[in-house]
Scaffold this active site. Structure first.
Site, PDB file in Angstrom:
ATOM      1  N   ARG A 163     -11.499   4.246  10.947  1.00 23.94           N
ATOM      2  CA  ARG A 163     -12.348   3.591  11.832  1.00 23.94           C
ATOM      3  C   ARG A 163     -11.919   3.073  12.573  1.00 23.94           C
ATOM      4  O   ARG A 163     -11.642   2.385  14.241  1.00 23.94           O
ATOM      5  CB  ARG A 163     -13.735   3.841  11.310  1.00 23.94           C
ATOM      6  CG  ARG A 163     -14.760   3.225  11.989  1.00 23.94           C
ATOM      7  CD  ARG A 163     -15.477   3.965  12.837  1.00 23.94           C
ATOM      8  NE  ARG A 163     -16.356   3.630  14.562  1.00 23.94           N
ATOM      9  CZ  ARG A 163     -15.747   2.789  14.894  1.00 23.94           C
ATOM     10  NH1 ARG A 163     -14.493   1.951  15.124  1.00 23.94           N
ATOM     11  NH2 ARG A 163     -16.533   1.803  15.516  1.00 23.94           N
ATOM     12  N   ARG A 196     -19.101   6.246   5.978  1.00 25.17           N
ATOM     13  CA  ARG A 196     -20.262   5.113   6.207  1.00 25.17           C
ATOM     14  C   ARG A 196     -20.737   4.346   4.907  1.00 25.17           C
ATOM     15  O   ARG A 196     -19.581   3.562   5.132  1.00 25.17           O
ATOM     16  CB  ARG A 196     -21.369   6.159   6.234  1.00 25.17           C
ATOM     17  CG  ARG A 196     -22.484   6.024   7.439  1.00 25.17           C
ATOM     18  CD  ARG A 196     -23.747   6.305   6.971  1.00 25.17           C
ATOM     19  NE  ARG A 196     -24.677   6.240   8.672  1.00 25.17           N
ATOM     20  CZ  ARG A 196     -25.483   5.977   8.631  1.00 25.17           C
ATOM     21  NH1 ARG A 196     -26.605   4.847   7.620  1.00 25.17           N
ATOM     22  NH2 ARG A 196     -26.132   4.305   9.713  1.00 25.17           N
ATOM     23  N   ARG A 219     -24.391  12.218   5.860  1.00 28.69           N
ATOM     24  CA  ARG A 219     -23.497  11.350   6.136  1.00 28.69           C
ATOM     25  C   ARG A 219     -22.693  10.868   5.352  1.00 28.69           C
ATOM     26  O   ARG A 219     -22.627   9.497   4.677  1.00 28.69           O
ATOM     27  CB  ARG A 219     -25.187  10.198   6.860  1.00 28.69           C
ATOM     28  CG  ARG A 219     -26.056  10.155   8.112  1.00 28.69           C
ATOM     29  CD  ARG A 219     -26.663   8.484   8.511  1.00 28.69           C
ATOM     30  NE  ARG A 219     -26.814   8.763   9.904  1.00 28.69           N
ATOM     31  CZ  ARG A 219     -27.789   8.218  10.656  1.00 28.69           C
ATOM     32  NH1 ARG A 219     -28.900   7.215   9.340  1.00 28.69           N
ATOM     33  NH2 ARG A 219     -28.534   9.116  11.167  1.00 28.69           N
ATOM     34  N   ASP A 253     -20.935  14.065  15.900  1.00 30.85           N
ATOM     35  CA  ASP A 253     -21.838  13.452  16.023  1.00 30.85           C
ATOM     36  C   ASP A 253     -23.589  14.258  16.592  1.00 30.85           C
ATOM     37  O   ASP A 253     -22.625  15.187  18.250  1.00 30.85           O
ATOM     38  CB  ASP A 253     -22.165  12.060  17.599  1.00 30.85           C
ATOM     39  CG  ASP A 253     -23.044  11.130  17.631  1.00 30.85           C
ATOM     40  OD1 ASP A 253     -23.666  11.463  18.428  1.00 30.85           O
ATOM     41  OD2 ASP A 253     -23.490  10.403  17.135  1.00 30.85           O
ATOM     42  N   TYR A 266     -33.216  11.746  22.862  1.00 32.84           N
ATOM     43  CA  TYR A 266     -31.273  10.391  23.414  1.00 32.84           C
ATOM     44  C   TYR A 266     -31.634  10.552  25.394  1.00 32.84           C
ATOM     45  O   TYR A 266     -31.592  10.054  25.494  1.00 32.84           O
ATOM     46  CB  TYR A 266     -30.348  11.470  22.915  1.00 32.84           C
ATOM     47  CG  TYR A 266     -30.740   9.975  21.503  1.00 32.84           C
ATOM     48  CD1 TYR A 266     -30.978   8.990  21.133  1.00 32.84           C
ATOM     49  CD2 TYR A 266     -31.355  11.458  20.403  1.00 32.84           C
ATOM     50  CE1 TYR A 266     -31.100   7.899  19.842  1.00 32.84           C
ATOM     51  CE2 TYR A 266     -30.957  10.558  18.812  1.00 32.84           C
ATOM     52  CZ  TYR A 266     -30.771   8.922  18.085  1.00 32.84           C
ATOM     53  OH  TYR A 266     -31.160   7.908  17.406  1.00 32.84           O
TER      54      TYR A 266
END
Length: 343
Positions: A37, A28, A24, A74, A152
């Protein structure tokens, strides 16, 4: 390649210091990432923009001076490519409107999908990033392990227990294996195309491995990890990171991969005894160490370095860097490693 330490360590070749990167790291913690972002309408808009994915992938190479880039993407692009759309809700995480919980739900998934077409934005981002990196460091590609993706697709969102997913393993194991097989076949195509696009190393993330008992991990995870690693064995170095799967580490260490990733609860010396010099180990500083003082970060990082008995090691955290971590603390961690020469 100007800096190929990561690839050398993964292959068991001689190195003069340990390579370091962070899970990551692309995003972040960096203000530069947040600026990119915030310029867009939602997380998925960034994931599907190859030019901006390239930019945020390279940011930690420039700013933190890590030894590898990992493509910004992702793991949930795979179920979306299979026909199950997801949304990324701010401060809550992923959410699927439709889920797979019974045989009839399998009709929600598309058959004979063209992965190259549906996930072209990932492959375009890899190609552009490889071009912009100009062989400064390797580029890592990745995917979620089938069990983690399954969680998920069945639960429809993040969970502490993934009880809906685990329920199916008991109530309808045939459906579970059917879905896991579909996910695995798509993932293999996806990873092969990442490699064709220029990824130098692949990591498979089994983020929810630790919620299963050993017998279920053996039945519902290992066969599919074996299928993936066997399909990719003659391509690029491959890392398997199964968070929390302590009881299955013997079996994970026997997979057809170059590197085994460890979370911060796992003991490096114990895993080294299992693999000897046949595999590289990656990890595994507790991410929370990076909340402490600079002095303590140096101390704990040095303790990790001093504990290593093999050159077959890639330094990383035991999980992804937490979003409220001070970038300067991350730099302290990285610089401590880069200043440590191997005798």
């Amino acid at each position: 390649m100007k800096n190929d330490l990561l690839l050398k360590a993964a292959r068991g070749e001689d190195i003069n210091r340990y390579p370091v990167w962070l899970m990551r790291q692309a995003g972040r913690i960096l203000p530069e990432y947040r600026a990119v972002r915030n310029s867009l309408n939602g997380f998925k808009a960034l994931v599907k923009n190859p030019e901006l994915c390239c930019e945020v992938t390279i940011q930690p190479v420039d700013i933190l001076e890590v030894d590898a880039a990992i493509i910004f993407s992702d793991i949930l692009v795979v179920p979306e490519a299979m026909g199950l759309n997801y949304e990324m809700i701010e401060k809550k995480g992923p959410w699927f409107e439709k889920t797979i919980r019974q045989e009839n739900d399998m009709k929600l998934l598309d058959s004979n999908i063209d992965v190259k077409d549906r996930l072209h934005y990932v492959f375009d981002a890899i190609k552009q990033t490889k071009n912009e990196l100009k062989d400064r460091v390797p580029l890592i590609g990745f995917a979620g392990a089938p069990w983690t993706i399954f969680c998920y697709m069945v639960d429809g969102q993040g969970s502490k227990t993934f009880s809906e997913s685990r329920k199916i393993l008991y109530q309808n194991p045939i459906l579970a294996h059917d879905l896991l097989t579909r996910i695995t076949n798509t993932t293999i195509q996806y990873l092969k195309e990442q490699i064709n696009s220029g990824a130098d190393l692949i990591q498979v993330f089994d983020s929810w491995a630790g919620i299963l008992p050993k017998n279920q991990y053996q039945e519902f995870c290992m066969p599919y990890l074996k299928q993936i690693t066997n399909e990719l064995k003659n391509t690029v170095p491959l890392t398997v990171f199964s968070k929390g799967a302590i009881s299955s580490m013997n079996e994970i260490c026997n997979l057809n991969c170059n590197t085994v990733g460890l979370d911060w609860t796992m003991n490096i010396s114990e895993i080294r005894e299992i693999v000897g010099e046949t595999k590289t180990i990656q990890g595994n500083l507790d991410p929370c160490v990076l909340y402490s003082s600079s002095r303590n970060i140096v101390k704990e990082t040095q303790k990790l370095l001093d504990s290593l008995s093999s050159k077959r090691h890639i330094i990383n955290l035991g999980h992804g860097v937490y979003p409220d971590t001070d970038p300067d603390n991350v730099k302290t961690f990285i610089n401590t490693i880069k200043n440590h020469e191997i005798n």
